[in-house]
Design a protein around this motif. Structure first.
Motif, PDB file in Angstrom:
ATOM      1  N   ALA A  19     -58.510 105.583  18.387  1.00 50.83           N
ATOM      2  CA  ALA A  19     -59.034 104.296  17.906  1.00 50.83           C
ATOM      3  C   ALA A  19     -60.070 104.507  16.802  1.00 50.83           C
ATOM      4  CB  ALA A  19     -59.657 103.520  19.061  1.00 50.83           C
ATOM      5  N   ALA A  20     -60.948 105.498  16.992  1.00 48.22           N
ATOM      6  CA  ALA A  20     -61.962 105.797  15.978  1.00 48.22           C
ATOM      7  C   ALA A  20     -61.304 106.255  14.685  1.00 48.22           C
ATOM      8  CB  ALA A  20     -62.923 106.869  16.502  1.00 48.22           C
ATOM      9  N   TYR A  21     -60.254 107.058  14.807  1.00 51.35           N
ATOM     10  CA  TYR A  21     -59.509 107.511  13.624  1.00 51.35           C
ATOM     11  C   TYR A  21     -58.922 106.321  12.875  1.00 51.35           C
ATOM     12  CZ  TYR A  21     -55.510 109.174  10.945  1.00 51.35           C
ATOM     13  OH  TYR A  21     -54.591 109.387   9.944  1.00 51.35           O
ATOM     14  N   TRP A  22     -58.357 105.384  13.598  1.00 49.83           N
ATOM     15  CA  TRP A  22     -57.775 104.187  12.977  1.00 49.83           C
ATOM     16  C   TRP A  22     -58.818 103.414  12.183  1.00 49.83           C
ATOM     17  CZ3 TRP A  22     -53.335 100.775  14.871  1.00 49.83           C
ATOM     18  CH2 TRP A  22     -52.244 101.559  15.255  1.00 49.83           C
ATOM     19  N   VAL A  23     -59.940 103.103  12.828  1.00 50.56           N
ATOM     20  CA  VAL A  23     -60.977 102.282  12.188  1.00 50.56           C
ATOM     21  C   VAL A  23     -61.541 102.974  10.949  1.00 50.56           C
ATOM     22  CG1 VAL A  23     -63.284 101.288  12.483  1.00 50.56           C
ATOM     23  CG2 VAL A  23     -61.610 101.096  14.330  1.00 50.56           C
ATOM     24  N   VAL A  24     -61.914 104.238  11.109  1.00 47.92           N
ATOM     25  CA  VAL A  24     -62.509 104.990  10.000  1.00 47.92           C
ATOM     26  C   VAL A  24     -61.503 105.171   8.873  1.00 47.92           C
ATOM     27  CG1 VAL A  24     -63.458 107.219   9.312  1.00 47.92           C
ATOM     28  CG2 VAL A  24     -64.194 106.161  11.447  1.00 47.92           C
ATOM     29  N   SER A  25     -60.255 105.464   9.220  1.00 50.12           N
ATOM     30  CA  SER A  25     -59.231 105.708   8.207  1.00 50.12           C
ATOM     31  C   SER A  25     -58.943 104.456   7.379  1.00 50.12           C
ATOM     32  CB  SER A  25     -57.942 106.194   8.878  1.00 50.12           C
ATOM     33  OG  SER A  25     -56.944 106.451   7.918  1.00 50.12           O
ATOM     34  N   ILE A  26     -58.814 103.315   8.036  1.00 46.98           N
ATOM     35  CA  ILE A  26     -58.536 102.062   7.317  1.00 46.98           C
ATOM     36  C   ILE A  26     -59.705 101.703   6.394  1.00 46.98           C
ATOM     37  CG2 ILE A  26     -58.243  99.564   7.598  1.00 46.98           C
ATOM     38  CD1 ILE A  26     -56.594 100.164  10.109  1.00 46.98           C
ATOM     39  N   LEU A  27     -60.927 101.818   6.912  1.00 46.57           N
ATOM     40  CA  LEU A  27     -62.096 101.521   6.079  1.00 46.57           C
ATOM     41  C   LEU A  27     -62.197 102.484   4.900  1.00 46.57           C
ATOM     42  CD1 LEU A  27     -64.814 100.737   8.789  1.00 46.57           C
ATOM     43  CD2 LEU A  27     -63.757  99.124   7.184  1.00 46.57           C
ATOM     44  N   THR A  28     -61.858 103.760   5.141  1.00 46.95           N
ATOM     45  CA  THR A  28     -61.903 104.759   4.065  1.00 46.95           C
ATOM     46  C   THR A  28     -60.946 104.403   2.933  1.00 46.95           C
ATOM     47  OG1 THR A  28     -62.486 106.510   5.644  1.00 46.95           O
ATOM     48  CG2 THR A  28     -61.619 107.214   3.515  1.00 46.95           C
ATOM     49  N   VAL A  29     -59.749 103.958   3.285  1.00 45.17           N
ATOM     50  CA  VAL A  29     -58.754 103.593   2.278  1.00 45.17           C
ATOM     51  C   VAL A  29     -59.247 102.435   1.419  1.00 45.17           C
ATOM     52  CG1 VAL A  29     -56.454 102.602   1.929  1.00 45.17           C
ATOM     53  CG2 VAL A  29     -56.763 104.474   3.562  1.00 45.17           C
ATOM     54  N   PHE A  30     -59.811 101.400   2.044  1.00 41.57           N
ATOM     55  CA  PHE A  30     -60.288 100.241   1.290  1.00 41.57           C
ATOM     56  C   PHE A  30     -61.487 100.601   0.421  1.00 41.57           C
ATOM     57  CE2 PHE A  30     -57.587  97.925   4.184  1.00 41.57           C
ATOM     58  CZ  PHE A  30     -57.233  96.780   3.484  1.00 41.57           C
ATOM     59  N   VAL A  31     -62.402 101.426   0.944  1.00 40.48           N
ATOM     60  CA  VAL A  31     -63.567 101.849   0.162  1.00 40.48           C
ATOM     61  C   VAL A  31     -63.130 102.696  -1.034  1.00 40.48           C
ATOM     62  CG1 VAL A  31     -65.640 103.304   0.185  1.00 40.48           C
ATOM     63  CG2 VAL A  31     -65.213 101.706   2.068  1.00 40.48           C
ATOM     64  N   ASN A  32     -62.216 103.650  -0.788  1.00 40.91           N
ATOM     65  CA  ASN A  32     -61.748 104.511  -1.876  1.00 40.91           C
ATOM     66  C   ASN A  32     -60.964 103.742  -2.925  1.00 40.91           C
ATOM     67  OD1 ASN A  32     -62.921 106.851  -0.977  1.00 40.91           O
ATOM     68  ND2 ASN A  32     -61.100 107.638   0.029  1.00 40.91           N
ATOM     69  N   LYS A  33     -60.204 102.747  -2.492  1.00 40.40           N
ATOM     70  CA  LYS A  33     -59.472 101.926  -3.453  1.00 40.40           C
ATOM     71  C   LYS A  33     -60.436 101.215  -4.396  1.00 40.40           C
ATOM     72  CE  LYS A  33     -55.872  99.966  -5.306  1.00 40.40           C
ATOM     73  NZ  LYS A  33     -54.952 100.767  -6.155  1.00 40.40           N
ATOM     74  N   ALA A  34     -61.540 100.730  -3.834  1.00 37.36           N
ATOM     75  CA  ALA A  34     -62.558 100.067  -4.664  1.00 37.36           C
ATOM     76  C   ALA A  34     -63.193 101.052  -5.642  1.00 37.36           C
ATOM     77  CB  ALA A  34     -63.622  99.443  -3.767  1.00 37.36           C
ATOM     78  N   LEU A  35     -63.446 102.279  -5.186  1.00 36.16           N
ATOM     79  CA  LEU A  35     -64.059 103.282  -6.056  1.00 36.16           C
ATOM     80  C   LEU A  35     -63.111 103.747  -7.153  1.00 36.16           C
ATOM     81  CD1 LEU A  35     -65.896 105.531  -3.428  1.00 36.16           C
ATOM     82  CD2 LEU A  35     -66.991 104.126  -5.186  1.00 36.16           C
ATOM     83  N   LEU A  36     -61.821 103.822  -6.828  1.00 36.46           N
ATOM     84  CA  LEU A  36     -60.867 104.432  -7.741  1.00 36.46           C
ATOM     85  C   LEU A  36     -60.288 103.477  -8.780  1.00 36.46           C
ATOM     86  CD1 LEU A  36     -59.035 106.568  -5.047  1.00 36.46           C
ATOM     87  CD2 LEU A  36     -60.327 107.494  -6.969  1.00 36.46           C
TER      88      LEU A  36
END
Length: 333
Positions: A19-36
């Motif tokens: 569950a922690a992997y899911w939450v962190v992974s999804i948030l990471t993708v959205f944050v990185n998309k904004a940065l990139l």
């Protein structure tokens, strides 16, 4: 009763990790998309963004190690020297895969939408089967091969629908496939490398990120990013570095939870969990970015997810059968 309680605790822990992997992974993708690729940041230097995330991860690792020395009863982080010759020799091959994996992930995310990011990187299970046979000599059943064929068909259907919609990025898709390949190799190699660091995920994360900092430098030079960074108008803005630091923290967190999930489950379970997580991520992305997708586009996602789930179930049954045979053989002896 004590055995049942122990098993329940173990399954609860595994569930928490996933569950922690899911939450962190999804948030990471959205944050990185904004940065990139957001207009707010507007920096065409994906390798630099990834490199900075590695620096943040190393700082976090060093900080945690210092805290473990001050508060040993609460935090326990092992000592490690990434510049020891023996350590460098044994861990560097994994770190090269790690660098390639996170670089291609961000490059894929830069050129494709978050919704398609899942399909673009859906071939991990297929590559896992291929490399498990090539590197470990383990064969795969016909049923599993059929599932892999269906996954490939779902991937091509998704690519075709992106092309029809006029939103297909060939470069982004290429990096997605390459990222799937490297993730598969990384998962297999990591299982072999963890014993070298006494199964210590923190230490392995520290080594990976230290080595990646040096590996990324020539890659950034080759990609011409030093000039882009030098001429970047927001280089002195506090908001930019704040956003980059947040991205780095998430980058560290996803690296840790990826390693932890592989450790408490298996490379196969990690890949299947990642696929299921990405399906949820796709639904969230289409809602968040207000994207409308065709029926066949959604069908491609369903095909990949279903085939991946069937593959996992078949492998689970096969491994259980092999385990029961081994138990019976030992009892006879």
């Amino acid at each position: 009763m004590q055995l049942k309680s122990g098993l329940a605790s173990k399954y609860m822990y595994i569930t928490f990790v996933i569950a922690a992997y899911w939450v962190v992974s999804i948030l990471t993708v959205f944050v990185n998309k904004a940065l990139l690729s957001s207009d707010t940041v507007n920096l065409d230097a994906p390798l630099f963004v990834t490199w900075f995330q590695c620096i943040v991860s190393v700082i976090i690792c060093i900080t945690l190690h210092k805290l473990s020395q001050w508060f040993p009863d609460y935090i326990q982080i092992a000592d490690g020297n990434p510049f020891k010759k023996d350590t460098l020799k044994k861990v560097l091959p994994l770190s090269i895969l790690f660098t390639g994996m996170i670089a291609t992930n961000n490059l894929c995310l830069k050129y494709v939408g978050v919704a398609f990011y899942y399909v673009g990187r859906s071939l991990t299970t297929v590559f896992n089967v291929i490399f498990t046979y090539i590197l470990l000599g383990q064969t795969t059943s016909l049923k599993c091969i059929i599932c892999c064929t269906v996954i490939i068909a779902g991937f091509w259907l998704g690519v075709d629908q992106e092309h029809i919609a006029g939103s297909l990025s060939v470069l982004g898709t290429f990096f997605g496939v390459l990222g799937s390949l490297l993730l598969s190799l990384y998962s297999i190699r990591m299982k072999q490398t963890l014993p070298i660091v006494n199964q210590d995920i923190w230490l392995l994360s520290y080594y990976n990120n230290v080595y990646s900092i040096f590996i990324f430098i020539p890659l950034m030079i080759i990609n011409g990013e030093l000039t882009i960074i030098y001429n970047y108008e927001k280089l002195g803005h506090l908001f930019f570095w704040g956003a980059m630091t947040v991205g780095g923290i998430f980058g560290f967190a996803i690296g840790y939870f990826t390693a932890l999930q592989i450790k408490v489950t298996s490379p196969l379970t990690h890949n299947v969990s990642g696929t299921a997580k990405a399906c949820t991520q796709t639904v969230l992305a289409t809602y968040w970015f207000n994207e409308e997708k065709s029926f066949l586009w959604w069908l491609s996602n369903i095909v990949v997810l279903t085939a991946s789930a069937l593959y996992a179930r078949i492998r689970q049954l096969e491994l259980s059968k092999e385990y029961n045979k081994d138990e019976t053989r030992q009892l006879k002896v």
